[in-house]
Design a protein around this motif. Structure first.
Motif, mmCIF file in Angstrom:
data_model
loop_
_atom_site.group_PDB
_atom_site.id
_atom_site.type_symbol
_atom_site.label_atom_id
_atom_site.label_comp_id
_atom_site.label_asym_id
_atom_site.label_seq_id
_atom_site.Cartn_x
_atom_site.Cartn_y
_atom_site.Cartn_z
ATOM 1 N N LEU A 299 0.841 -1.201 0.000
ATOM 2 C CA LEU A 299 0.000 0.000 0.000
ATOM 3 C C LEU A 299 0.876 1.251 0.000
ATOM 4 N N ASN A 300 1.925 1.216 0.791
ATOM 5 C CA ASN A 300 2.842 2.354 0.854
ATOM 6 C C ASN A 300 3.466 2.617 -0.507
ATOM 7 N N ALA A 301 3.863 1.549 -1.185
ATOM 8 C CA ALA A 301 4.478 1.694 -2.501
ATOM 9 C C ALA A 301 3.483 2.274 -3.500
ATOM 10 N N ALA A 302 2.204 1.879 -3.348
ATOM 11 C CA ALA A 302 1.193 2.315 -4.311
ATOM 12 C C ALA A 302 0.752 3.749 -4.072
ATOM 13 N N THR A 303 0.822 4.213 -2.818
ATOM 14 C CA THR A 303 0.233 5.516 -2.517
ATOM 15 C C THR A 303 1.249 6.614 -2.215
ATOM 16 N N THR A 304 2.528 6.279 -2.113
ATOM 17 C CA THR A 304 3.528 7.330 -1.865
ATOM 18 C C THR A 304 4.654 7.240 -2.887
ATOM 19 N N GLN A 305 5.526 8.203 -2.813
ATOM 20 C CA GLN A 305 6.690 8.207 -3.712
ATOM 21 C C GLN A 305 7.856 7.434 -3.106
ATOM 22 N N LEU B 262 9.672 0.548 -1.191
ATOM 23 C CA LEU B 262 10.842 -0.058 -0.540
ATOM 24 C C LEU B 262 12.100 0.033 -1.408
ATOM 25 N N TRP B 263 11.950 -0.234 -2.742
ATOM 26 C CA TRP B 263 13.157 -0.233 -3.581
ATOM 27 C C TRP B 263 13.794 1.154 -3.605
ATOM 28 N N ARG B 264 12.959 2.198 -3.577
ATOM 29 C CA ARG B 264 13.546 3.534 -3.571
ATOM 30 C C ARG B 264 14.161 3.847 -2.209
ATOM 31 N N SER B 265 13.473 3.436 -1.136
ATOM 32 C CA SER B 265 14.031 3.661 0.208
ATOM 33 C C SER B 265 15.385 2.987 0.331
ATOM 34 N N LEU B 266 15.490 1.767 -0.215
ATOM 35 C CA LEU B 266 16.762 1.036 -0.174
ATOM 36 C C LEU B 266 17.833 1.801 -0.943
ATOM 37 N N ALA B 267 17.457 2.318 -2.116
ATOM 38 C CA ALA B 267 18.419 3.046 -2.931
ATOM 39 C C ALA B 267 18.862 4.331 -2.228
ATOM 40 N N ASP B 268 17.899 4.968 -1.521
ATOM 41 C CA ASP B 268 18.212 6.241 -0.854
ATOM 42 C C ASP B 268 18.823 6.058 0.532
ATOM 43 N N GLY B 269 18.841 4.815 1.024
ATOM 44 C CA GLY B 269 19.340 4.593 2.389
ATOM 45 C C GLY B 269 18.419 5.243 3.418
ATOM 46 N N ASP B 270 17.105 5.231 3.129
ATOM 47 C CA ASP B 270 16.108 5.870 3.999
ATOM 48 C C ASP B 270 15.675 4.858 5.070
ATOM 49 N N TRP B 271 16.378 4.857 6.192
ATOM 50 C CA TRP B 271 16.213 3.783 7.169
ATOM 51 C C TRP B 271 14.870 3.776 7.876
ATOM 52 N N VAL B 272 14.238 4.924 7.982
ATOM 53 C CA VAL B 272 12.922 4.942 8.631
ATOM 54 C C VAL B 272 11.923 4.140 7.810
ATOM 55 N N PHE B 273 11.905 4.383 6.500
ATOM 56 C CA PHE B 273 10.946 3.683 5.645
ATOM 57 C C PHE B 273 11.331 2.223 5.430
ATOM 58 N N ILE B 274 12.635 1.955 5.310
ATOM 59 C CA ILE B 274 13.077 0.556 5.179
ATOM 60 C C ILE B 274 12.669 -0.216 6.439
#
Lengths: 531, 98
Positions: free
Chosen positions: A456-462, A465-477
């Motif tokens: 749902l998160n992937a469908a409704t936000t920018q 998970l794959w982008r969070s992983l690429a960005d090193g965004d640890w809160v979302f990962i």
């Protein structure tokens, strides 16, 4: 003593379970708040607190002119927005009006994200519930905590063979296994449970035990003296009526940074900003010190002159500060916070297994298991809704955050209403369905809601998970992975519940050895005989 | 005499008198004792704010201990007696500062 433990545990067990679980997730409330405001970009590093404070202070001067007091909680490693709280001007004497909001550290503007209470909802629910006056909620929480304290102490007395119990675990033995699980979970986390319960009472002790204060504190000066021991909120005195702008907040925060380190500042509070009598307090943050006792620098608002350094309180106040900090765990680094989370989750499971054990134990003794008496029925249904149902409702709260339209009026409250509506529905479902089916269905529902939340998160936000992983965004990962871990946990519980075959014939040994031993002691048996 | 006492006792037993009495002693007696202690601390030689906080911090230990005591002793009467024995000196101390 065994009866005391059972009844005290059961009576407020449902409340305690909800308090334990929402309290447990509150150790990540800042991260939850970030996740629930996906419009705010991930924070790559902590912005300079002095600049941020100046930016938001300027915004507040424009936003709430003439406010007698405002306070900012600055950004730190776990917060990507500034939380501000203010009193509004023009309220009648004795009547207080407050406002609050979150601000973007880079622009100083109010955050343009969906309206949400974020992780603060679980945090507040944990000690004051909802839909009732705050003070009532806090009293209920205090009574539950007091019952918990008694349950812990009487539990220790009941289980004299506490360490033997800890190493005794019998899988797949029905009631025995539940008791063993309950004992193991309790003993494993015992120091934590005792600490968290006691310190929980300490956080609100002025409400629960006001008598010493009423007897001893008689003048306004004494009250101020007591407040100064407890918080860095400086009390607004009388304004002079003469207008004068605030000096540089940035410089004041810089001064504090030199003392406590670059990210060491927690709060900036100003009283009568814009008046010649303005005062500014820059308080130290909670990170890296195991005490919530106030440490702050007090400045003259119009000149920025340092008036006083408050860095120590009395021994009793310091004790309170440490106990308070132990409860909140805000001093902790990431590893410590995960430990807190895991032991606290074990505590939640301790309350949960205790509640379930009540029905497992009594089902074996029921004269006709197909038609249990009403008390058994009520306990069983409340267990379903308060354990499995709460998981469903909490997951639904996060779903509501992603699904409710951003333009919805009163949106933040509708997220909360969604939580309670779903929770009520789980109770209804628990009452209408056969007990075992209700358990399994709700556990599967919780599994599905949690497992699909990253989707749902992937469908409704920018921020999939794959982008969070690429960005090193640890809160979302972390949030996505945590959802899957919790989904797996619920799936395991669902499968085990499905396979569970309750022993319906009366057990050969109705009272397990440990309980029997405790009861046979004369001192403990007295209550039974009288009852 | 004994028969009257016996009849009262069996009447009490019928509505779980001693148990109700113990629950009351634990809930209200325990709280009263804790509250009393939190005031009595003010009689100690320390500053008022520190004494107030000490009393608040200690009160929950006292409350829990009182509840455990009430359910651990042999009879409801003993439970109440124990609470009163502790309450007496605390009342004196509290009375001196109120």
């Amino acid at each position: 003593m065994s009866d005391l433990h059972t009844w005290v545990g059961l009576l407020l067990g449902w409340v305690l379970y909800a308090m334990f679980l929402t309290g447990t997730v509150s150790y990540f409330k800042d991260e939850l708040s970030q996740w629930m405001r996906p419009e705010l970009p991930a924070q790559s590093g902590v912005p300079d607190q002095a600049e941020v404070a100046q930016r938001v202070a300027d915004e507040l001067v424009a936003l709430v002119p003439g406010s007698p007091q405002w306070s900012l909680r600055l950004t730190d490693a776990r917060n990507n927005s500034v939380y501000a709280f203010w009193r509004t001007a023009g309220a009648a004497p004795g009547q207080r009006a407050f406002g609050e909001g979150n601000f973007d550290p880079t622009t100083g503007q109010k955050v343009s994200s969906r309206a949400t209470l974020g992780g603060d909802f679980f945090y507040r629910f944990h000690f004051q519930f909802h839909y009732m006056p705050v003070v009532w909620g806090r009293w209920i929480a205090g009574i539950a905590a007091m019952f918990m304290l008694v349950a812990i102490v009487s539990g220790v007395i009941t289980h004299k063979k506490i360490f033997v119990d800890f190493f005794t675990f019998r899988w797949g033995k029905g009631q025995r296994s539940w008791l063993d699980a309950h004992n193991a979970l309790s003993v494993f986390g015992l120091p934590f449970h005792a600490m968290i319960t006691y310190t929980g009472l300490v956080t609100l002790m002025a409400l629960y035990m006001p008598w010493g204060q009423q007897a001893g504190i008689k003048t306004a000066a004494e009250r101020q003296q007591l407040n100064a021991e407890l918080s860095a909120f400086i009390q607004p005195g009388k304004p002079s009526g003469e207008a004068a702008p605030l000096a540089s907040i940035e410089d004041m925060v810089r001064h504090a940074q030199e003392r406590w380190g670059r990210d060491g500042v927690g709060r900036v509070t100003a009283t009568h900003p814009g008046d010649a009598a303005a005062r500014v307090a820059v308080a130290r943050g909670d990170g890296g010190r195991v005490s919530m006792s106030p440490q702050y620098l007090e400045f003259e608002g119009t000149t920025g002159k340092l008036l006083a350094v408050h860095e120590g309180v009395g021994p009793a106040a310091e004790t309170r500060g440490v106990l308070y900090a132990l409860h909140l765990g805000r001093f902790s680094d990431t590893v410590t916070r995960w430990l807190y989370f895991l032991v606290s989750l074990a505590g939640t499971a301790m309350v949960g297994t205790g509640l379930v054990m009540w029905t497992v134990k009594r089902r074996q003794k029921l004269p006709d298991p197909a038609r249990p008496h009403i008390g058994f029925h009520v306990v069983e249904r409340l267990n379903i809704a308060s354990i499995a149902g709460l998981s469903v409702a909490m997951a639904a709260f996060l779903w509501a955050n992603r699904l409710l339209p951003e333009t919805l009026a009163d949106r933040a409250n509708w997220e909360i209403h969604s939580f309670f509506i779903v929770w009520a529905l789980t109770l209804l479902h628990g009452v209408l369905r056969p007990a075992k089916k209700a358990w399994v269905e709700q556990l599967w529902l919780a599994t599905a809601l949690l497992a699909l939340l990253p989707v749902l998160n992937a469908a409704t936000t920018q921020r999939p998970l794959w982008r969070s992983l690429a960005d090193g965004d640890w809160v979302f990962i972390g949030m996505d992975l945590m959802c899957w871990a919790l989904a797996a946990l619920h799936a395991v519980l669902a499968v085990r519940t499905l396979r569970h075959q309750p022993k319906t014939r009366p057990a050969r040994k109705p009272a397990p050895e440990t309980v029997k031993q405790a009861v046979s002691k004369p001192a403990n048996g007295a209550v039974l005989r009288e009852g | 005499m004994t028969s009257v006492a016996g009849r009262v006792r069996s009447a009490l037993d019928a509505w779980h008198g001693p148990l109700v009495s113990r629950i009351a002693a634990a809930l209200f007696g325990g709280y009263a004792l804790a509250a009393l202690a939190s005031v009595a601390v003010l009689a100690l030689p320390m500053s008022t704010p520190q004494a107030v906080l000490t009393g608040q911090l200690a009160s929950f230990v006292i409350y829990a201990a009182a509840v455990i005591w009430v359910f651990a002793v042999r009879s409801a009467l003993r439970a109440w007696a124990g609470l009163l024995v502790v309450a007496a000196p605390l009342s004196l101390a509290a009375w001196s500062v109120w």
